[in-house]
Design an enzyme around this catalytic site. Structure first.
Site: not given
Length: 316
Positions: A32, A181, A185
């Site tokens: 991204i 994870y 985030k």
């Protein structure tokens, strides 16, 4: 610009000009982050790709230049997993101001064993959150020198169902990669929201915006060789998924809008329009758990203790 002013609808394919501005994209060499950099490069701004691997950043810049005539690009070596390296990385920018930073770089592990950064932090929490937390502290003088800079933190839809455990922020007691994870985030998103509260409290010209890309798959992402190559088989096999999710070029849209749109405000959350998974970028209501200011403040204190950094602006 007033939110009631008459403006043209946001067009992801016709971005406004940003000549003279400087943007830093962490992890701008792949995924991204690459598409954030490619899209921002079309505006005339100088786009700096932060990457652990300068050779990969150079390849990414070659790919962007092949698609964007006159692209203004630079690369800096940036390793968010090594906190001691960040001061030198920021110095290497050699700019008088920074108009935006997109905190995009990240580590995602699918399987054990648990890994650590050179500073002894769990590698996903340490890179995705603590690295960006400390980087912001070093960048704040450059951001404050710009007329209206933005810090854009790239969260994840995976964080929506997670909750932080500040008794074990580094997953020492119970390590599960996918959960760790998601929590890393989520911590990054809490940081973006809390940073904006602190910026507003001192009347700073800098604002902080949180975004997420929805569902962004490699198999739905157009080829950018050698950065990313999508085979015909992958494209055909992923076609049904395109009804629900999207490619990484589209996953970049919320971050790009958060950098460029004058109507975006600090403290907001932006994501894809369709169920938060795909489509053009729109403002979302702040997720309920992200509104917990007490938890965000305690995470800030924990992050400060772990890094020795304080990204908060000086009171003027």
């Amino acid at each position: 610009m007033s939110s009631t002013s008459t403006t043209s609808p946001w067009d992801v394919r016709r971005l406004p000009r940003a000549d003279g501005r400087v943007f830093l994209v962490t992890g701008g060499n792949a995924g991204i982050g690459y598409f954030v950099a490619e899209q921002l490069a079309t505006t005339g701004a100088t786009v700096v790709l932060g990457s652990r691997n300068v050779a990969k950043a150079e390849a990414a810049m070659d790919s962007i230049r092949a698609r964007v005539a006159g692209a203004r690009l630079r690369a800096v070596r940036l390793d968010l997993a090594d906190l001691s390296s960040l001061e030198a990385a920021v110095a290497s920018l050699e700019v008088a101001h920074l108009d935006a930073v997109v905190h995009n770089a990240g580590v995602a592990l699918d399987d054990p064993p648990r890994q650590e950064t050179v500073d002894g932090h769990e590698i996903m929490f340490g890179t995705n959150h603590l690295g960006h937390f400390a980087l912001t502290a070093w960048l704040m003088p450059l951001l404050s020198a710009a007329p209206a800079a933005r810090v854009v933190s790239m969260g994840s839809f995976a964080a929506k169902t997670e909750r932080l455990d500040l008794a074990d922020p580094q997953s020492r007691e119970d390590y599960r990669p996918k959960r760790t994870y998601g929590r890393s985030k989520l911590a990054q998103m809490y940081f973006g929201v809390e940073l904006d509260r602190r910026l507003r409290a001192v009347g700073s010209t800098v604002s902080s915006v949180v975004v997420h890309p929805g569902g962004a798959l490699d198999s739905l992402t157009p080829s950018r060789p050698p950065i990313h190559v999508r085979t015909t088989g992958a494209r055909l096999g992923a076609a049904p998924a395109g009804l629900l999710v999207q490619g990484k070029h589209e996953g970049a849209w919320p971050a790009v809008r958060a950098v460029l749109d004058p109507e975006v405000r600090g403290g907001q959350l932006w994501g894809p329009r369709v169920f938060g998974l795909r489509g053009e970028p729109r403002r979302e209501p702040l997720w309920n758990h992200l509104s917990d200011a007490s938890l965000a403040s305690r995470l800030w204190d924990t992050s400060h203790e772990l890094t020795g950094a304080d990204p908060g602006p000086a009171r003027t």
